[in-house]
Design an enzyme around this catalytic site. Sequence first.
Site, PDB file in Angstrom:
ATOM      1  N   CYS A  86     -62.865 138.864  29.007  1.00  0.00           N
ATOM      2  CA  CYS A  86     -63.064 136.950  28.538  1.00  0.00           C
ATOM      3  C   CYS A  86     -62.143 136.428  29.620  1.00  0.00           C
ATOM      4  O   CYS A  86     -61.698 136.748  30.468  1.00  0.00           O
ATOM      5  CB  CYS A  86     -61.840 137.073  27.345  1.00  0.00           C
ATOM      6  SG  CYS A  86     -60.578 135.510  27.152  1.00  0.00           S
ATOM      7  N   CYS A 129     -59.683 134.090  29.836  1.00  0.00           N
ATOM      8  CA  CYS A 129     -58.138 135.152  29.363  1.00  0.00           C
ATOM      9  C   CYS A 129     -58.091 134.936  31.025  1.00  0.00           C
ATOM     10  O   CYS A 129     -56.813 135.138  31.427  1.00  0.00           O
ATOM     11  CB  CYS A 129     -58.172 136.332  29.135  1.00  0.00           C
ATOM     12  SG  CYS A 129     -59.242 135.989  27.230  1.00  0.00           S
TER      13      CYS A 129
END
Length: 172
Positions: A95, A98
């Site tokens: 991600c 993230c």
Amino acid sequence: MAHRLVLRRLWTLSVNDIRCLPTSTASVASSCYSTSLQSSTTRVSFLSPSRSLPRALPHTSRREVSFNVQDSEDFTERVINSELPVLVDFHAQWCGPCKILGPRLEKAVAKQKGRVAMAKVDIDDHTDLAIEYGVSAVPTVIAMRGGDVVDHFVGIKDDEELDSFVSKVIGQ
């Protein structure tokens, strides 16, 4: 071969270790075949890989800013049973957002100087926790106090929004 090893060990000594060495060259030459050198007060071992430091390092009791959750029991112990409020960062290795949010969130938590903790949960490793807390997208941050969810957000926030979120969680 042995003299190269002794010279390499002598080369990597600290200043305090050198002060413990014997002063006469005869004792150095005679001890080259042993595994350690002997001074009048201190024995310093050169060939053992695990020799102790000459003096103890000062111990600082610094609380970790964040920690990785290992399993469900670890989550229960360190998050649900925590006396501090805990921010739980549900993320994934793949991600991109993230990877942007994680350091920003750690910085916002570090500003609070131990009044809040941060747990990082990889959803690929701990799918059961992600399902239990209703995580459907990453990054998701859940704020918990006393084992109860008090607030959450999904996605990226800027530094000021993160600071106000953390302050709201700890009750400022």
